[in-house]
Enzyme design. Structure first.
Site, mmCIF file in Angstrom:
data_model
loop_
_atom_site.group_PDB
_atom_site.id
_atom_site.type_symbol
_atom_site.label_atom_id
_atom_site.label_comp_id
_atom_site.label_asym_id
_atom_site.label_seq_id
_atom_site.Cartn_x
_atom_site.Cartn_y
_atom_site.Cartn_z
ATOM 1 N N LYS A 99 0.838 -1.205 0.000
ATOM 2 C CA LYS A 99 0.000 0.000 0.000
ATOM 3 C C LYS A 99 0.880 1.264 0.000
ATOM 4 O O LYS A 99 2.096 1.171 -0.078
ATOM 5 C CB LYS A 99 -0.964 -0.023 1.182
ATOM 6 C CG LYS A 99 -1.816 -1.302 1.272
ATOM 7 C CD LYS A 99 -2.828 -1.453 0.127
ATOM 8 C CE LYS A 99 -3.332 -2.868 -0.068
ATOM 9 N NZ LYS A 99 -4.321 -3.325 0.894
HETATM 10 C C1 LIG Z 1 -5.246 -4.520 1.132
HETATM 11 C C2 LIG Z 1 -6.712 -4.357 1.207
HETATM 12 C C3 LIG Z 1 -7.462 -4.762 2.311
HETATM 13 C C4 LIG Z 1 -6.866 -5.555 3.452
HETATM 14 O O1 LIG Z 1 -5.790 -4.921 4.027
HETATM 15 P P1 LIG Z 1 -4.900 -5.730 5.094
HETATM 16 O O2 LIG Z 1 -4.229 -4.628 5.861
HETATM 17 O O3 LIG Z 1 -3.939 -6.546 4.290
HETATM 18 O O4 LIG Z 1 -5.799 -6.554 5.911
HETATM 19 C C5 LIG Z 1 -8.811 -4.483 2.349
HETATM 20 N N1 LIG Z 1 -9.419 -3.851 1.327
HETATM 21 C C6 LIG Z 1 -8.744 -3.466 0.227
HETATM 22 C C7 LIG Z 1 -9.473 -2.739 -0.855
HETATM 23 C C8 LIG Z 1 -7.380 -3.726 0.119
HETATM 24 O O5 LIG Z 1 -6.724 -3.385 -0.988
#
Ligand SMILES: *Cc1c(COP(=O)(O)O)cnc(C)c1O
Length: 383
Positions: A190
């Site tokens: 991210k």
């Molecule tokens: C990455 C992601 C998640 C989950 O995030 P984590 O921190 O890995 O649990 C949820 N929703 C979206 C749209 C994502 O891209």
């Protein structure tokens, strides 16, 4: 292992030092770093409250619980998202359904939402919660969406996992102007990372309190909240919570990363602008060049969807880590077993058929980006 991945964290000496400092301190967890991290997120987003947990998936689960989602209730979200946006409803025993996308933004479409809400109102099957995803880091049209849901009293969770640092109508995403709770992810792919972490923001003190209690076993040590006068060692469990706590090690990394957020996004946007120009003459649909996006992902669509597999494989064979975001959630076997079928959300499926994610991260050099662009051009010609 791809030579050029689709996404990658950028860590600096400052980040290493922040983590090392925690390792040498008294608290690896439940120390001062978590509240400091939460304060940084609250300040950045303008939210009154920020609650840090061990992942965005956990934050989505707690957000649903805090909003009272349970068996017999419904949660709606977009089919073009990571499965976690929908699974949080299932964790609570709720039914999940989807609202088709706007093919231009790949976000949930307000017109489709209006239609589906009207139908649901007529059959008394309105959702309790709507999870709005800010796909690739660009905000969905929250003012429109909130205006539509308001008369039906649907709670809104923004899944802003892609959108830390993004803004909407010049206000930071996460300020919850048009929602109850927003959720951010700090997974390494991210925009900023904590290793693993999620943060839920809200303007609502009651929701914030519920989120905090549920993150740690449903337990309170607060004299004001307790049913009885607590002995000095006392605590009370008021709900069936989880252990979704974040460690101080992760929080320190997340906090350090947030100080670099603006430069990360500026670099991502500059690279997105370069892609935009370079791809102008190729038979691909480019993403809207939204200057308010956090630019988590650069998503294109091949005009000839039937060549997507060949293009994907040709680029992977050259060590270019292209990807696809996302396989529509309703086509996953788990959701098919619940009754969804191919064809249920045609705009999402049409987007998916030609979708390709190109590498985008702060350390991607212009030379590497040119390699990606040349490889894409050749792969399309050969396909
Ligand atoms: C990455 C992601 C998640 C989950 O995030 P984590 O921190 O890995 O649990 C949820 N929703 C979206 C749209 C994502 O891209």
């Amino acid at each position: 292992m791809a030579l050029i991945p689709y996404g990658k964290q950028h860590l600096s000496e400052q980040d290493y030092a922040a983590v090392l400092e925690v390792l040498k301190s008294d608290y690896l967890t439940q120390g001062p770093q978590v509240p400091a991290f939460e304060a940084a997120v609250a300040e950045l987003t303008g939210a009154a409250h920020a609650v840090a947990v061990n992942s965005a998936t956990s934050a989505l689960h707690l957000a649903c619980l805090a909003l009272g989602l349970g068996p017999g209730d419904r949660l709606w979200t977009s089919p073009i998202t990571f499965v976690a946006s929908a699974n949080c409803g299932r964790y609570c025993g709720a039914e999940v359904d989807f609202v088709d996308i706007d093919p231009n933004t790949r976000n949930l479409c307000p017109q489709q939402l209006a239609k589906k809400l009207a139908q649901a109102a007529a059959t008394q099957s309105l959702p309790k919660v709507l999870v709005v995803v800010h796909m690739a880091g660009a905000s969905a049209p929250m003012a429109e969406i909130a205006a539509l849901t308001k008369r039906y009293q649907v709670a809104i969770i923004e899944d802003a996992s892609h959108a830390m640092g993004a803004s909407y109508q010049e206000a930071a995403v996460g300020g919850c102007q048009f929602s109850d709770i927003s959720v951010f992810s700090f997974h390494p792919v991210k925009v900023v990372t904590a290793g693993e972490a999620g943060v839920a923001t809200t303007q609502n003190a009651t929701l914030a309190k519920a989120l905090r209690q549920l993150r740690s076993h449903g337990i309170t040590r607060d004299a004001e909240d307790s049913h009885a006068v607590l002995p000095p060692w006392g605590y009370e469990q008021h709900a069936l919570g989880m252990n979704y706590r974040l460690s101080d090690i992760h929080a320190a990394l997340g906090r350090s990363q947030l100080t670099q957020l603006r430069s990360f996004i500026a670099r991502r946007f500059a690279l997105a602008e370069r892609y935009h120009q370079a791809l102008a003459d190729l038979p691909v649909k480019r993403p809207v060049l939204d200057p308010e996006s956090a630019w988590h992902l650069y998503l294109i669509e091949l005009e000839h969807a039937d060549t997507r597999r060949a293009v994907f494989e040709a680029m992977r064979a050259q060590g270019i880590g292209v990807n696809v975001h996302y396989i529509p959630v309703h086509t996953q076997p788990y959701y098919q077993a619940l009754g969804f079928q191919h064809g249920d959300f045609p705009l999402a499926e049409q987007y998916y058929a030609g979708a390709l994610t190109l590498p985008l991260y702060p350390d991607l050099t212009e030379q590497q980006q040119d390699t990606v662009i040349a490889a894409l051009q050749k792969a399309i010609e050969d396909a």
